[in-house]
Design a protein around this motif. Structure first.
Motif, mmCIF file in Angstrom:
data_model
loop_
_atom_site.group_PDB
_atom_site.id
_atom_site.type_symbol
_atom_site.label_atom_id
_atom_site.label_comp_id
_atom_site.label_asym_id
_atom_site.label_seq_id
_atom_site.Cartn_x
_atom_site.Cartn_y
_atom_site.Cartn_z
ATOM 1 N N LEU A 161 0.714 -1.399 0.091
ATOM 2 C CA LEU A 161 -0.239 0.074 -0.357
ATOM 3 C C LEU A 161 0.845 1.145 0.319
ATOM 4 N N ALA A 162 2.255 1.080 0.948
ATOM 5 C CA ALA A 162 2.668 2.504 0.975
ATOM 6 C C ALA A 162 3.717 2.597 -0.253
ATOM 7 N N GLN A 163 3.430 1.312 -1.497
ATOM 8 C CA GLN A 163 5.073 1.522 -2.251
ATOM 9 C C GLN A 163 3.592 2.512 -3.844
ATOM 10 N N ALA A 164 2.232 1.560 -3.192
ATOM 11 C CA ALA A 164 1.796 2.161 -4.003
ATOM 12 C C ALA A 164 0.367 3.742 -3.967
ATOM 13 N N ALA A 165 1.344 4.526 -3.044
ATOM 14 C CA ALA A 165 0.659 5.459 -2.628
ATOM 15 C C ALA A 165 1.884 6.557 -2.564
ATOM 16 N N GLU A 166 3.566 5.881 -2.800
ATOM 17 C CA GLU A 166 3.848 6.549 -3.454
ATOM 18 C C GLU A 166 3.950 7.033 -4.396
ATOM 19 N N ASP A 167 4.008 5.644 -5.145
ATOM 20 C CA ASP A 167 3.882 6.116 -6.899
ATOM 21 C C ASP A 167 3.016 6.866 -7.466
ATOM 22 N N LEU A 168 1.845 6.763 -6.696
ATOM 23 C CA LEU A 168 0.740 8.396 -7.033
ATOM 24 C C LEU A 168 1.088 9.079 -6.678
ATOM 25 N N HIS A 169 1.726 9.516 -5.202
ATOM 26 C CA HIS A 169 2.444 10.941 -5.321
ATOM 27 C C HIS A 169 3.813 11.470 -5.777
ATOM 28 N N TYR A 170 4.649 10.733 -6.923
ATOM 29 C CA TYR A 170 5.885 10.909 -7.645
ATOM 30 C C TYR A 170 4.932 11.696 -8.713
ATOM 31 N N ARG A 171 3.903 10.376 -9.299
ATOM 32 C CA ARG A 171 3.391 11.227 -10.383
ATOM 33 C C ARG A 171 2.375 12.200 -10.629
ATOM 34 N N LEU A 172 1.462 13.168 -9.550
ATOM 35 C CA LEU A 172 0.825 13.657 -9.378
ATOM 36 C C LEU A 172 1.238 15.096 -9.298
ATOM 37 N N SER A 173 2.874 14.846 -8.261
ATOM 38 C CA SER A 173 3.622 15.666 -8.267
ATOM 39 C C SER A 173 4.160 16.581 -8.879
ATOM 40 N N GLN A 174 5.051 15.533 -9.607
ATOM 41 C CA GLN A 174 6.246 15.527 -10.484
ATOM 42 C C GLN A 174 4.999 15.710 -11.958
#
Length: 714
Positions: free
Chosen positions: A514-527
């Protein structure tokens, strides 16, 4: 062989022997009793025996005729199709078997057969594909074949034929099973005796007697659970509790000296301000009618000299915290301490902030007790709890750890109770010298049937009204192809001054996944999507201090968007957040989607929930459609129960709470109500089930868990 017994090894059943006993044992059926209590999962009605020419496509039929020809045809992959042509006076039908070459010789040696299956269209005539069949000879009874047949749950290596043979053989011992329900009780509720019920379950006479037999077994299963809960209710009522002076508090009467019914602590002289006025002054809003009704129900319980044991259900945003605050105020004003236990540190901290804001002007001290406290902070908090300097304690499971002493505990409030076990709730109650009142809260609407099966030992209150002026959350379902347009909508809402949540898909049970999924989504949205906005990240693998910092910053408006896992599912309150985007929403259950949606709509602005999902199953599509159609938490809970089953909805799938052998809380809801009322009547007459006619039933209640473990099918 020893004297016949239900504990006899399964191999001694007639027609079984060591060879057939092996797969039975592998399926957990070690004794005759195990077989007797392994019930069919459904039944085939083979009594429809029309002339072959009268059979219709899609119809389940039994046919009887002469075998005129058998042929074998090879197909791709080295497999084979066996076809037998069967004719009676009216016409012909084919029996087709895929890759079962051993069937050919048996069919060629059978002059006449009887077979059961579903009629399908064939190349030249109708056919039965992979039917059950038997040759008709001196060893075959066609009437035995063409009747209602049980269909058992199977495991690898165990055939339906072997299971049926074992079930019929076990019926020779059915008379040895002890009847547990008193005769007068069975007559009152029109229940057949146990032996008759067992015989009908394994060898049905007709559909009416089968239904009657099943009702008997369902009723008894429900009755055991309901009597156990009714007995728990009766035990609580026998405990010495605290009779809070609610009438005096509401009248504004001085409580000095302390009421003699309490007999534990001295109470300081209090200002004679009526309790209801204190509540109105404390809360920054008017209570709804539902909140006032539930508070009255709680106050009636608190005034009794026996411990309160009440569950408060309320949809997200219905104002359960305000109700709990009123109960806590009454407790503290009576000279006692209150404790509130939450499932997460984030929620505990939020409760502390909210309760401090309400209680501090009244001189009531709220103390936070969580695992992240330093050693010095922990010692200080424990000291304030023990001395009663801390009037209200808020925490997680840290509240029930050794070292926390709360001798004046008068009220225990448990938030989101389904996340705590019974033993944890008991440990909190055991902190006091006298049984405190217990108020359990949940924002997860619970269907009526589950309320009766899981919480029948609690009195129930429902807050079924939302505060006035709260705008309904507009919910939209978008395909993944529309993701970019959703992102544009969110940008517009953020630029208008509001904040947004993005919840990552539940890709697995592991917190790391779950943490990895959140980190991937965060990277895509923020970058890539919102590089000019402040996009924060929150997930369960973060350190408590870091989670708290992110959440506090989001509350203060320092971040425009929060990307999170379901750690925000319960209780997080940010009024300025008005849009919730749930990525791959088809991966979430209905109840979880509803809880997540409840994180928005808490302010004055119009709020939105956007579900992004491509559905590949009917259930997933149904979940999306229900979410769009309604915000009624109880309707959603009922639909969730229908789609997923009671164990999953209640969070008890691995705990055995729904391991009924026969009963189904959805299908048998009406019978459950009758069983509940019957249980309460029995316990009211005989609280400990001490009457001689109920002794065998009590014994069965004690061994029910063991029986379920043996007989339930994974």
């Amino acid at each position: 062989m020893s004297t016949p017994s239900l504990d006899m090894d399964v191999q001694f059943l007639k027609g079984i022997g060591p060879k057939l006993a092996a797969p039975l044992r592998k399926a957990g059926l070690l004794t005759v009793r195990d077989v007797l209590w392994r019930f069919p999962r459904r039944y085939e009605d083979r009594r429809n025996l029309p002339p072959i020419a009268a059979a219709r496509i899609g119809e389940s039929v039994t046919i009887r005729g002469k075998v005129t020809h058998v042929e074998s045809r090879p197909i791709r992959g080295g497999r084979v199709i066996i076809t037998a042509f069967v004719r009676d006076k009216s016409g012909e039908i084919r029996l087709t078997f895929f890759n079962q070459p051993w069937v050919q010789r048996s069919l060629e040696n059978a002059a006449e057969v009887i077979a059961f299956g579903v009629v399908r269209p064939g190349d030249r005539s109708f056919e039965l594909s992979s039917p059950e069949w038997e040759p008709i000879d001196e060893h075959t009874d066609p009437e035995e074949f063409a009747k209602i047949k049980p269909v058992y749950p199977l495991t690898e290596g165990l055939s339906q034929r072997a299971m049926r043979k074992a079930g019929l053989a076990a019926l020779a011992f059915a008379d040895l099973e002890v009847e547990t329900l008193p005769t007068a009780f069975r007559q009152r509720y029109d229940l057949p005796d146990l032996t008759v019920a067992l015989r009908e379950m394994h060898d049905p006479t007709d559909e009416h007697r089968l239904a009657h037999a099943r009702n008997r077994l369902v009723f008894e299963e429900f009755l055991r659970r309901q009597i156990a809960m009714a007995m728990r209710r009766a035990e609580v009522q026998l405990e010495t509790g605290i009779a809070f002076p609610i009438d005096a508090l509401r009248a504004g009467t001085s409580l000095n000296p302390a009421p003699t019914t309490v007999g534990l602590f001295e109470t300081e002289a209090l200002a004679p301000t009526p309790l209801d006025e204190q509540i109105r002054a404390m809360l920054p809003f008017e209570l709804t009618g539902a909140q006032r009704r539930v508070i009255d129900e709680i106050f009636v319980d608190m005034a009794r000299p026996t411990p309160m044991n009440r569950l408060v259900q309320g949809d997200v945003g219905s104002g359960k915290t305000a109700v709990a605050a009123a109960a806590i105020l009454a407790c503290v004003r009576s000279g006692y301490q209150a404790a509130l236990m939450a499932p997460t540190e984030i929620l505990a901290e939020q409760h502390t902030v909210n309760l401090t804001r309400l209680f501090q002007p009244l001189g009531i001290h709220v103390e936070l007790v969580v695992g992240k406290l330093s050693a010095a902070q922990r010692r200080a908090a424990h000291a304030r709890a023990a001395s009663a300097e801390a009037n209200v304690l808020v925490g997680t499971h840290a509240l029930i750890q050794e070292g926390v002493t709360v001798r004046r505990l008068g009220l225990a409030v448990i938030d989101e109770q389904h996340r705590f076990g019974v033993l944890q709730r008991k440990a909190l109650r055991d902190k006091a010298d006298i049984s405190p009142d217990v108020l359990v809260m949940t924002a997860t609407p619970i269907p009526r049937t589950l309320t009766m099966t899981h919480y029948g030992d609690l009195d129930i209150s429902v807050i079924d009204e939302l505060p006035p002026g709260r705008k309904p959350i507009k919910t939209h379902w978008k395909r993944t192809s529309s993701r970019e347009s959703v992102y544009a909508i969110v940008r517009g809402i953020v630029e208008a001054g509001q904040q947004a949540y993005f919840v990552c898909p539940a890709v697995g049970e592991s917190e790391k996944l779950l943490a990895q999924a959140a980190e991937d989504l965060h990277y895509r949205l923020s970058q890539d999507v919102y590089p000019d906005l402040s996009v924060a990240l929150l997930h369960g693998q973060m350190k408590p201090r870091d989670k708290e910092a992110v959440m506090d910053a989001f509350r203060r408006g320092e971040h425009h968007i929060l990307v999170s896992t379901t750690v925000i599912e319960v209780g997080v309150d940010v009024p300025n957040a008005s849009v919730m985007v749930i990525e791959d929403a088809n991966r979430f259950g209905l109840a979880q989607l509803h809880q997540l949606r409840g994180r928005v709509g808490r302010g004055s602005a119009q709020s939105f929930c956007i579900l992004i999902a491509d559905t590949t199953t009917e259930d997933a599509q149904a979940r999306m459609e229900v979410m769009v159609a309604t915000q009624d938490g109880f309707r959603i809970a009922e639909e969730d129960l229908r789609l997923r089953g009671p164990g999953v909805v209640a969070g008890t799938q691995q705990s055995g709470h729904d391991d009924y052998l026969v009963a189904d809380v959805i299908r048998d809801a009406d019978l459950l109500i009758v069983a509940r009322d019957a249980a309460r009547d029995v316990v009211a007459r005989d609280p400990a089930l001490e009457a001689p006619e109920w002794q065998l039933f009590r014994q069965r209640m004690r061994t029910a868990t063991e029986t379920l473990t043996i007989a339930s099918v994974s």
